[in-house]
Design an enzyme around this catalytic site. Sequence first.
Site, PDB file in Angstrom:
ATOM      1  N   HIS A  72       0.839  -1.212   0.000  1.00 26.95           N
ATOM      2  CA  HIS A  72       0.000   0.000   0.000  1.00 26.95           C
ATOM      3  C   HIS A  72       0.871   1.259   0.000  1.00 26.95           C
ATOM      4  O   HIS A  72       1.841   1.332   0.742  1.00 26.95           O
ATOM      5  CB  HIS A  72      -0.896   0.027   1.238  1.00 26.95           C
ATOM      6  CG  HIS A  72      -2.058  -0.903   1.152  1.00 26.95           C
ATOM      7  ND1 HIS A  72      -3.201  -0.731   1.884  1.00 26.95           N
ATOM      8  CD2 HIS A  72      -2.264  -2.010   0.403  1.00 26.95           C
ATOM      9  CE1 HIS A  72      -4.058  -1.699   1.598  1.00 26.95           C
ATOM     10  NE2 HIS A  72      -3.497  -2.495   0.707  1.00 26.95           N
ATOM     11  N   TYR A 200      -9.394   5.148   7.898  1.00 29.13           N
ATOM     12  CA  TYR A 200      -9.582   5.428   9.333  1.00 29.13           C
ATOM     13  C   TYR A 200     -10.699   6.463   9.447  1.00 29.13           C
ATOM     14  O   TYR A 200     -10.593   7.525   8.829  1.00 29.13           O
ATOM     15  CB  TYR A 200      -8.317   6.023   9.950  1.00 29.13           C
ATOM     16  CG  TYR A 200      -7.188   5.038  10.175  1.00 29.13           C
ATOM     17  CD1 TYR A 200      -7.072   4.348  11.379  1.00 29.13           C
ATOM     18  CD2 TYR A 200      -6.216   4.827   9.199  1.00 29.13           C
ATOM     19  CE1 TYR A 200      -6.032   3.467  11.604  1.00 29.13           C
ATOM     20  CE2 TYR A 200      -5.164   3.935   9.406  1.00 29.13           C
ATOM     21  CZ  TYR A 200      -5.079   3.262  10.623  1.00 29.13           C
ATOM     22  OH  TYR A 200      -4.038   2.390  10.840  1.00 29.13           O
ATOM     23  N   PRO A 292      -3.939  -0.226  18.953  1.00 28.17           N
ATOM     24  CA  PRO A 292      -3.662  -0.648  17.572  1.00 28.17           C
ATOM     25  C   PRO A 292      -3.863   0.437  16.506  1.00 28.17           C
ATOM     26  O   PRO A 292      -3.562   0.211  15.328  1.00 28.17           O
ATOM     27  CB  PRO A 292      -4.646  -1.807  17.343  1.00 28.17           C
ATOM     28  CG  PRO A 292      -5.695  -1.646  18.383  1.00 28.17           C
ATOM     29  CD  PRO A 292      -5.076  -0.947  19.535  1.00 28.17           C
ATOM     30  N   LYS A 296       1.298  -0.268  15.188  1.00 24.75           N
ATOM     31  CA  LYS A 296       2.724  -0.276  15.550  1.00 24.75           C
ATOM     32  C   LYS A 296       3.177  -1.479  16.389  1.00 24.75           C
ATOM     33  O   LYS A 296       4.379  -1.738  16.488  1.00 24.75           O
ATOM     34  CB  LYS A 296       3.044   1.002  16.355  1.00 24.75           C
ATOM     35  CG  LYS A 296       2.981   2.275  15.543  1.00 24.75           C
ATOM     36  CD  LYS A 296       4.276   2.513  14.796  1.00 24.75           C
ATOM     37  CE  LYS A 296       4.127   3.460  13.649  1.00 24.75           C
ATOM     38  NZ  LYS A 296       3.847   2.867  12.350  1.00 24.75           N
ATOM     39  N   TYR A 384       3.740   6.981  10.393  1.00 22.41           N
ATOM     40  CA  TYR A 384       2.932   5.806  10.052  1.00 22.41           C
ATOM     41  C   TYR A 384       3.766   4.735   9.351  1.00 22.41           C
ATOM     42  O   TYR A 384       3.590   3.538   9.619  1.00 22.41           O
ATOM     43  CB  TYR A 384       1.722   6.217   9.187  1.00 22.41           C
ATOM     44  CG  TYR A 384       0.679   5.122   9.119  1.00 22.41           C
ATOM     45  CD1 TYR A 384      -0.303   4.997  10.094  1.00 22.41           C
ATOM     46  CD2 TYR A 384       0.705   4.184   8.087  1.00 22.41           C
ATOM     47  CE1 TYR A 384      -1.241   3.968  10.063  1.00 22.41           C
ATOM     48  CE2 TYR A 384      -0.224   3.152   8.036  1.00 22.41           C
ATOM     49  CZ  TYR A 384      -1.194   3.056   9.031  1.00 22.41           C
ATOM     50  OH  TYR A 384      -2.112   2.028   8.988  1.00 22.41           O
TER      51      TYR A 384
HETATM   52  P1  RFL Z   1       2.610 -12.098  21.396  1.00 22.55           P
HETATM   53  O1  RFL Z   1       2.181 -12.171  19.962  1.00 22.55           O
HETATM   54  O2  RFL Z   1       1.578 -11.787  22.417  1.00 22.55           O
HETATM   55  O3  RFL Z   1       3.333 -13.464  21.750  1.00 22.55           O
HETATM   56  C1  RFL Z   1       3.687 -13.807  23.081  1.00 22.55           C
HETATM   57  C2  RFL Z   1       3.742 -15.310  23.182  1.00 22.55           C
HETATM   58  O4  RFL Z   1       4.180 -15.683  24.490  1.00 22.55           O
HETATM   59  C3  RFL Z   1       3.355 -16.734  24.980  1.00 22.55           C
HETATM   60  N1  RFL Z   1       3.376 -16.715  26.448  1.00 22.55           N
HETATM   61  C4  RFL Z   1       4.081 -17.585  27.206  1.00 22.55           C
HETATM   62  N2  RFL Z   1       4.881 -18.613  26.877  1.00 22.55           N
HETATM   63  C5  RFL Z   1       5.451 -19.315  27.898  1.00 22.55           C
HETATM   64  N3  RFL Z   1       5.237 -19.044  29.208  1.00 22.55           N
HETATM   65  C6  RFL Z   1       4.435 -18.007  29.584  1.00 22.55           C
HETATM   66  N4  RFL Z   1       4.242 -17.738  30.867  1.00 22.55           N
HETATM   67  C7  RFL Z   1       3.818 -17.235  28.565  1.00 22.55           C
HETATM   68  N5  RFL Z   1       3.001 -16.172  28.566  1.00 22.55           N
HETATM   69  C8  RFL Z   1       2.732 -15.882  27.289  1.00 22.55           C
HETATM   70  C9  RFL Z   1       1.991 -16.438  24.381  1.00 22.55           C
HETATM   71  O5  RFL Z   1       1.166 -17.595  24.349  1.00 22.55           O
HETATM   72  C10 RFL Z   1       2.366 -15.950  22.989  1.00 22.55           C
HETATM   73  O6  RFL Z   1       2.446 -16.990  22.050  1.00 22.55           O
HETATM   74  O7  RFL Z   1       3.764 -11.012  21.604  1.00 22.55           O
HETATM   75  P2  RFL Z   1       4.938 -10.507  20.610  1.00 22.55           P
HETATM   76  O8  RFL Z   1       5.664 -11.673  20.020  1.00 22.55           O
HETATM   77  O9  RFL Z   1       5.665  -9.474  21.370  1.00 22.55           O
HETATM   78  O10 RFL Z   1       4.150  -9.834  19.374  1.00 22.55           O
HETATM   79  C11 RFL Z   1       3.426  -8.643  19.544  1.00 22.55           C
HETATM   80  C12 RFL Z   1       2.254  -8.588  18.557  1.00 22.55           C
HETATM   81  O11 RFL Z   1       1.529  -9.794  18.622  1.00 22.55           O
HETATM   82  C13 RFL Z   1       1.340  -7.386  18.842  1.00 22.55           C
HETATM   83  O12 RFL Z   1       2.088  -6.248  19.149  1.00 22.55           O
HETATM   84  C14 RFL Z   1       0.429  -7.040  17.632  1.00 22.55           C
HETATM   85  O13 RFL Z   1      -0.501  -8.057  17.362  1.00 22.55           O
HETATM   86  C15 RFL Z   1      -0.310  -5.724  17.882  1.00 22.55           C
HETATM   87  N6  RFL Z   1      -1.219  -5.359  16.794  1.00 22.55           N
HETATM   88  C16 RFL Z   1      -0.765  -4.768  15.624  1.00 22.55           C
HETATM   89  N7  RFL Z   1       0.555  -4.550  15.456  1.00 22.55           N
HETATM   90  C17 RFL Z   1       1.007  -4.026  14.275  1.00 22.55           C
HETATM   91  O14 RFL Z   1       2.211  -3.812  14.140  1.00 22.55           O
HETATM   92  N8  RFL Z   1       0.185  -3.727  13.228  1.00 22.55           N
HETATM   93  C18 RFL Z   1      -1.154  -3.914  13.317  1.00 22.55           C
HETATM   94  O15 RFL Z   1      -1.856  -3.685  12.341  1.00 22.55           O
HETATM   95  C19 RFL Z   1      -1.677  -4.431  14.561  1.00 22.55           C
HETATM   96  N9  RFL Z   1      -2.984  -4.630  14.701  1.00 22.55           N
HETATM   97  C20 RFL Z   1      -2.588  -5.591  16.927  1.00 22.55           C
HETATM   98  C21 RFL Z   1      -3.459  -5.198  15.853  1.00 22.55           C
HETATM   99  C22 RFL Z   1      -3.111  -6.192  18.058  1.00 22.55           C
HETATM  100  C23 RFL Z   1      -4.466  -6.384  18.145  1.00 22.55           C
HETATM  101  N10 RFL Z   1      -4.936  -7.004  19.331  1.00 22.55           N
HETATM  102  C24 RFL Z   1      -5.740  -8.155  19.313  1.00 22.55           C
HETATM  103  C25 RFL Z   1      -4.385  -6.616  20.603  1.00 22.55           C
HETATM  104  C26 RFL Z   1      -4.806  -5.392  15.934  1.00 22.55           C
HETATM  105  C27 RFL Z   1      -5.330  -5.946  17.087  1.00 22.55           C
HETATM  106  C28 RFL Z   1      -6.831  -6.074  17.158  1.00 22.55           C
HETATM  107  C1  PHB Z   2      -5.385  -4.572  10.474  1.00 18.71           C
HETATM  108  O1  PHB Z   2      -5.406  -4.711   9.233  1.00 18.71           O
HETATM  109  O2  PHB Z   2      -5.636  -5.499  11.251  1.00 18.71           O
HETATM  110  C2  PHB Z   2      -5.081  -3.229  11.053  1.00 18.71           C
HETATM  111  C3  PHB Z   2      -4.822  -2.168  10.199  1.00 18.71           C
HETATM  112  C4  PHB Z   2      -4.527  -0.917  10.740  1.00 18.71           C
HETATM  113  C5  PHB Z   2      -4.487  -0.764  12.107  1.00 18.71           C
HETATM  114  C6  PHB Z   2      -4.734  -1.840  12.949  1.00 18.71           C
HETATM  115  C7  PHB Z   2      -5.036  -3.083  12.424  1.00 18.71           C
HETATM  116  O3  PHB Z   2      -4.208   0.453  12.633  1.00 18.71           O
END
Ligand code: RFL
Ligand code: PHB
Length: 389
Positions: A72, A200, A292, A296, A384
């Site tokens: 994009h 957005y 989110p 980031k 961004y």
């Molecule tokens: P994770 O992915 O949470 O992985 C952590 C892992 O550790 C395990 N764990 C354990 N293992 C052993 N012993 C324990 N005691 C443990 N406790 C936990 C867990 O089971 C898991 O497998 O962390 P990590 O690797 O730091 O990754 C971070 C990302 O997952 C997170 O920042 C993103 O998903 C955030 N996020 C977004 N980030 C972006 O850069 N771009 C996006 O578009 C974006 N959209 C989002 C998002 C997060 C969202 N939610 C659900 C919070 C959209 C949403 C809706």
């Molecule tokens: C997504 O595609 O899941 C998404 C996109 C933009 C955001 C957060 C999540 O700011």
Amino acid sequence: MRTQVGIIGSGPAGLLLSQLLDLQGIESVVLERRSQAYVLSRVRAGVLEEGTVAMLRQAQAGERMDREGLVHEGLDIAIGDRRHRIDLKKHTGKTLMFYGQTELTKDLMDAREALNAQIVYEAKNVSIEDLDSKTPKLRYEKNDKKYEVVCDFIAGCDGFHGISRRSIPETVLKTHEQVYPFSWLGILSETRPVSDEVIYVNNWHGFALCSMRSMTRSRYYIQCAFDEDLEKWTDDRFWDALRTRLPRDAAELLEVGPSIEKSIAPLRSFVAEPIQHGRLFLAGDAAHIVPPTGAKGLNLAASDVHYLSNALVTFYMDKDMGLLESYSHKCLKRVWQAERFSWWLTSILHRFPDQSSFNRSIQVAELDHLMESDTAQAAFAENYVGLPF
Ligand code: RFL
Ligand code: PHB
């Protein structure tokens, strides 16, 4: 068992770190609390900055992303029916990759498997011992047996609810937190996206976001109550609420269909300081959380892993602790920039409970400025697409 780096958590941070270290000849063991299938079932992020994309290629896990991901060059910001495109590429020369975190995790798992990685799934009661010694240990249980892994270093990649951050003494750890008074309700559906770029939306009924995973798979979010009950959201109710919030031209193009995933995520800003103690180094959501809105979270996890893998490689090659010692300081400088941007974007796009007319007018003024000023758009775009690391 003995290893060089013990890694807790097999999310994006843990898997990427373990893969990058392996490619430099450094051994690691990953302990994951959940099953592999559970880790793969989580639907989360979708937007990857160029720095993250480069790291996935470096980790030899970028092939499918390069084939299937969507590049994009811009996005839309809307308030009510007013909609404006921000040309990210024009302002920064950079683009974003849309590729689901679920797919990215699968690619990293496949890449780890190809190198015969040691990943222990369903490792229960993981604990950290002897953090201040030169041989910290990880203890865990699996199938009612107890195990110990003796390590040189431990990487806490276990997300926000993990145990590693709590292993840093309270007298050392300072935390900064802001919880927002709303959540996001997200839906994934096999429908064509309303637009070929992200939108957005600030709407008086609440924030909405149109995103995608492919040209036939849409990802939508709407702001909902902080303690919303997911059971009360039928697909029809979701589509109606989304349609009401979208600018008219987008609402007319909205294609609806059954959801294939629906979930609620609370919004939070959180930073732990410092993110290292003794031989423990935190990375990703274990160290910091962003709402989110700025997309980031995953990208910050990748930039932490960049600094940490470089520091560990330097240590093993040159016996130089310098980069490890400055890890927390280096990461947090970039983290706070992303925290600021994510907080700001969240604050101008959402409807706050009991929002005053003053606050609403400030939001409108912020969005007017963003839509009308090329300089404001350049600053937005710079943040961004991701600051350099
Ligand atoms: P994770 O992915 O949470 O992985 C952590 C892992 O550790 C395990 N764990 C354990 N293992 C052993 N012993 C324990 N005691 C443990 N406790 C936990 C867990 O089971 C898991 O497998 O962390 P990590 O690797 O730091 O990754 C971070 C990302 O997952 C997170 O920042 C993103 O998903 C955030 N996020 C977004 N980030 C972006 O850069 N771009 C996006 O578009 C974006 N959209 C989002 C998002 C997060 C969202 N939610 C659900 C919070 C959209 C949403 C809706
Ligand atoms: C997504 O595609 O899941 C998404 C996109 C933009 C955001 C957060 C999540 O700011």
